[in-house]
Scaffold this active site. Sequence first.
Site, PDB file in Angstrom:
ATOM      1  CD  GLU A  27      -1.007 -15.520   4.170  1.00  8.48           C
ATOM      2  OE1 GLU A  27      -1.290 -14.734   5.093  1.00  8.48           O
ATOM      3  OE2 GLU A  27      -1.816 -15.841   3.277  1.00  8.48           O
TER       4      GLU A  27
ATOM      5  CB  THR B 162      -1.494  -7.861   4.580  1.00  3.57           C
ATOM      6  OG1 THR B 162      -2.459  -7.056   3.869  1.00  3.57           O
ATOM      7  CG2 THR B 162      -0.255  -7.031   4.807  1.00  3.57           C
ATOM      8  CB  CYS B 163      -2.822 -12.947   1.755  1.00  2.00           C
ATOM      9  SG  CYS B 163      -2.208 -11.864   0.437  1.00  2.00           S
ATOM     10  CB  THR B 164      -6.061 -15.021   5.530  1.00  2.00           C
ATOM     11  OG1 THR B 164      -5.979 -13.784   6.240  1.00  2.00           O
ATOM     12  CG2 THR B 164      -6.271 -16.165   6.518  1.00  2.00           C
TER      13      THR B 164
END
EC number: 3.4.13.19
Length: 459
Positions: free
Chosen positions: A94, A2-4
């Site tokens: 992502e 769960t990245c940005t």
Amino acid sequence: MTCTTFLVGKKASLDGTTLIARNEDGGDKPNPQRFVVINPENQPKHYRSITTACEFDLPENPLSYTSTPDADSSYGIWAAAGINSENVAMTATETSTTNSRILGLDPYVETGLGEEDFTTITLPYIQSAREGVERMGQLLEEYGTYESNGMAFSDKDEIWWLETLGGHQWAAIRIPDDAYVIAPNRLNIDWYDFESSDTIYSTGLKEFIDKNKLNPDFDGYNLRHIFGSSTIKDTRYNNPRAWYVQNYFSPETTGNDDPFNQDLPFICHANRKISIEEIKFVMSSHYENTAYDPYSTTSSAAEQKLIRPIGLNRNLELHVLQIRDNIDKKLAGIHWLAFGPNSFNSLVPFYARVSDTPTCYRDTKADFDPTKMYWLTTMTAVLGDSNFQGYVDKRDNFDLNTMAKLRALQNETDKVSDQSLEAVNEKLAQIALTAQTELLGKMVISGSNHMKLRFDFND
């Protein structure tokens, strides 16, 4: 994960370099990270995924590359990101979204590839960002994937963004040189031109859309509308991150008052050139100066918990992969790296064309060890969270002074290419480790005066 992700074209960055950045996020428990170099002799010749047992032979003559794998390798490598010896960068992945219409036609492949695998099987074998897209696309079409993902590739001239669309379909787009992108955990590409030289996609993708009547728009092809999601979860988990960053960099053109907006643009243009320091700020942000800041002293508890921040306890590491032009190729690739939650850490500009990395970043163990940077920054963030307003000024001074020292050493190093970059990286690591230790010490001393378990008594 769960990245940005955050991407900056070379004409949009302060110093004219390409920049691809991502927060690698995990679960609520720490997942210690390492910073390593994989030299050709250590790259596997035959690859087998631990998650799915997908296996195949890898090409001959791999390049060396930096990466940030998990300290606990029992679940796979999870190399995450890096820069290879030809100054090509990759970050993957992502985690994104899809919908039931797509999965009904092109279902996930449970024996296929995923985030565990992508960097290891792609980055050592590419000479340009475009080659990265082409190799990744070929692997996706041949083996499929068991999840929805986005990933970025860059070299000194170009940045490409690729998203998987179901089990085998995929699409990629070249990011304009004068643009930036903020990509949360949703399918991000919106309007797409199949005839453009700046797009590459899986075989028959347009025909797949048309034949199966998947396009909800009357004109054009919006891949987010076709392959993505538009859910209540998106309004609280994904869209607000894009909203905050777009309001920060381009309020005149993309700014708005609706953090839940489902149609925020993919390609954006900032009202100024973007610096590394500003990338660090937005990738650490928790909606500062809004009612949604969890550390706000004026908003309600409900507002503070309503939407997901970018900087949070689940940050494992932040990388900013910079490929510079007009400098010796040996010095061109900079793997900026910060371990742990971004609220109380600092980016370090490590040179990528090396054969080894500093021990305090390389030798992270799964068990707690404050002599290693991952654990030191995580410990600092845990303490900082207990009284953010009491520690934030110390954090800001630490960040300013540490970055100044790191940049000074980098500026000196850039003047002379014929030197040991391994030794320079060790100096950079020691500057960062010393500064982080000093910050923690100041916080402990200050915090001891504010413990609840105390009693004032004059004697």
